[in-house]
Design a protein around this motif. Structure first.
Motif, PDB file in Angstrom:
ATOM      1  N   ASN A  25       0.835  -1.192   0.000  1.00 46.35           N
ATOM      2  CA  ASN A  25       0.000   0.000   0.000  1.00 46.35           C
ATOM      3  C   ASN A  25       0.873   1.246   0.000  1.00 46.35           C
ATOM      4  N   LEU A  26       0.250   2.390  -0.259  1.00 44.98           N
ATOM      5  CA  LEU A  26       0.885   3.705  -0.151  1.00 44.98           C
ATOM      6  C   LEU A  26      -0.031   4.530   0.734  1.00 44.98           C
ATOM      7  N   VAL A  27       0.486   5.001   1.873  1.00 44.42           N
ATOM      8  CA  VAL A  27      -0.357   5.711   2.833  1.00 44.42           C
ATOM      9  C   VAL A  27       0.293   7.020   3.261  1.00 44.42           C
ATOM     10  N   GLN A  28      -0.548   7.964   3.656  1.00 52.53           N
ATOM     11  CA  GLN A  28      -0.065   9.220   4.220  1.00 52.53           C
ATOM     12  C   GLN A  28      -0.288   9.156   5.724  1.00 52.53           C
ATOM     13  N   TYR A  36       5.458   3.897   1.767  1.00 48.10           N
ATOM     14  CA  TYR A  36       5.095   2.597   1.211  1.00 48.10           C
ATOM     15  C   TYR A  36       4.937   1.635   2.382  1.00 48.10           C
ATOM     16  N   VAL A  37       3.929   0.797   2.322  1.00 48.46           N
ATOM     17  CA  VAL A  37       3.778  -0.291   3.277  1.00 48.46           C
ATOM     18  C   VAL A  37       4.285  -1.528   2.547  1.00 48.46           C
ATOM     19  N   LEU A  38       5.410  -2.060   3.017  1.00 43.32           N
ATOM     20  CA  LEU A  38       6.035  -3.213   2.385  1.00 43.32           C
ATOM     21  C   LEU A  38       5.789  -4.457   3.214  1.00 43.32           C
ATOM     22  N   GLN A  39       5.481  -5.536   2.546  1.00 44.91           N
ATOM     23  CA  GLN A  39       5.251  -6.804   3.236  1.00 44.91           C
ATOM     24  C   GLN A  39       6.435  -7.725   2.972  1.00 44.91           C
ATOM     25  N   ASP A  40       7.028  -8.237   4.059  1.00 42.04           N
ATOM     26  CA  ASP A  40       8.189  -9.113   3.899  1.00 42.04           C
ATOM     27  C   ASP A  40       7.754 -10.563   3.665  1.00 42.04           C
ATOM     28  N   MET A  44       5.077  -9.887   7.583  1.00 41.50           N
ATOM     29  CA  MET A  44       5.125  -8.682   8.419  1.00 41.50           C
ATOM     30  C   MET A  44       5.191  -7.449   7.512  1.00 41.50           C
ATOM     31  N   LYS A  45       4.636  -6.334   8.005  1.00 47.55           N
ATOM     32  CA  LYS A  45       4.613  -5.099   7.228  1.00 47.55           C
ATOM     33  C   LYS A  45       5.574  -4.073   7.815  1.00 47.55           C
ATOM     34  N   HIS A  46       6.181  -3.305   6.909  1.00 46.41           N
ATOM     35  CA  HIS A  46       7.175  -2.303   7.278  1.00 46.41           C
ATOM     36  C   HIS A  46       6.900  -1.029   6.496  1.00 46.41           C
ATOM     37  N   TYR A  56      12.022   6.065  -8.620  1.00 47.35           N
ATOM     38  CA  TYR A  56      12.194   4.627  -8.819  1.00 47.35           C
ATOM     39  C   TYR A  56      11.033   4.002  -9.594  1.00 47.35           C
ATOM     40  N   GLY A  57       9.900   4.689  -9.641  1.00 49.17           N
ATOM     41  CA  GLY A  57       8.767   4.181 -10.406  1.00 49.17           C
ATOM     42  C   GLY A  57       7.980   3.067  -9.743  1.00 49.17           C
ATOM     43  N   PHE A  58       8.009   2.999  -8.424  1.00 46.15           N
ATOM     44  CA  PHE A  58       7.281   1.950  -7.709  1.00 46.15           C
ATOM     45  C   PHE A  58       5.776   2.168  -7.792  1.00 46.15           C
ATOM     46  N   ILE A  59       5.022   1.073  -7.865  1.00 44.06           N
ATOM     47  CA  ILE A  59       3.571   1.137  -7.767  1.00 44.06           C
ATOM     48  C   ILE A  59       3.093   0.022  -6.835  1.00 44.06           C
ATOM     49  N   VAL A  60       1.929   0.249  -6.235  1.00 47.95           N
ATOM     50  CA  VAL A  60       1.355  -0.751  -5.333  1.00 47.95           C
ATOM     51  C   VAL A  60       1.196  -2.062  -6.097  1.00 47.95           C
TER      52      VAL A  60
END
Length: 157
Positions: A25-28, A36-40, A44-46, A56-60
Motif C-alpha cells: 500500500n501507499l499511505v499518508q 510505502y507499506v512493504l510486506q516481507d 510482516m509489514k514495514h 524509482y517508479g514503484f507502484i502498489v
C-alpha cells in the motif's frame, strides 16, 4: 542485528542481506509524508518513506528487492530498495556540474541519471579527470535513502 518478526517468522531478516518485499500500500501518515507499506516474506509489514524513492517508479503491487540497512534496538527494520540504475561498488560516469575549493575541502558536483545533483568530496591526493564529454568517473560507495554516495575514480584512458 537480526529481526525474526513478531510471528516467529521462518526467515530471519539480517542487516546487509537482500530480501524480496511486496508493495502492499501507499499511505499518508500523521506527519503528512507518504510511506510505502512493504510486506516481507514472513508476512510482516514495514514502512518506507516514499519521498526518497519518487524516481524509482514503484507502484502498489510491485515486488521489489530491499537490503536490510539496519535493525534498531526496538526491532524497527530500515530498508533500502535496489536502485534501478546504480549498484554499490560499481563505477559509472556522471555529468560534471561544477567544482569548488574552499581551501579546507574540494567538492565536485555531478548529476546522476534521475537529474539529482550529488556532492562528491575530493580527497587532496585524488586527481579529478573530466573527460571531453564533461563526465567524471566515480564509484558508488553506498546508496542511502535513494541518494548516492560517490567517490572519484581515476579515468582509465
Amino acid at each position: 542485528m537480526q529481526y525474526p518478526g513478531y510471528n516467529s517468522g521462518n526467515v530471519i531478516l539480517s542487516e546487509g542481506k537482500w530480501f524480496p518485499f511486496k508493495i502492499h500500500n501507499l499511505v499518508q501518515l500523521q506527519d503528512d509524508a507518504w510511506y510505502y507499506v512493504l510486506q516481507d516474506i514472513n508476512g510482516m509489514k514495514h514502512f518506507m518513506a516514499a519521498g526518497n524513492y519518487k524516481s524509482y517508479g514503484f507502484i502498489v503491487g510491485d515486488q521489489i528487492l530491499c537490503k536490510i540497512d539496519k535493525v534498531n534496538c526496538t526491532g524497527r527494520v530500515f530498508l533500502e530498495p535496489k536502485h534501478p540504475i546504480y549498484e554499490e561498488g560499481e563505477i559509472y560516469y556522471f555529468d560534471f556540474i561544477s567544482y569548488s575549493d574552499s581551501g579546507l575541502e574540494s567538492v565536485l558536483m555531478v548529476k546522476e541519471n534521475f537529474g539529482n545533483i550529488v556532492e562528491v568530496v575530493v580527497n587532496g591526493t585524488k586527481k579529478v579527470d573530466i573527460n571531453e564529454e564533461k563526465r567524471v568517473r566515480c564509484s558508488v560507495k553506498s546508496i542511502t535513502k535513494g541518494r548516492l554516495v560517490l567517490e572519484i575514480q581515476p579515468d582509465c584512458n
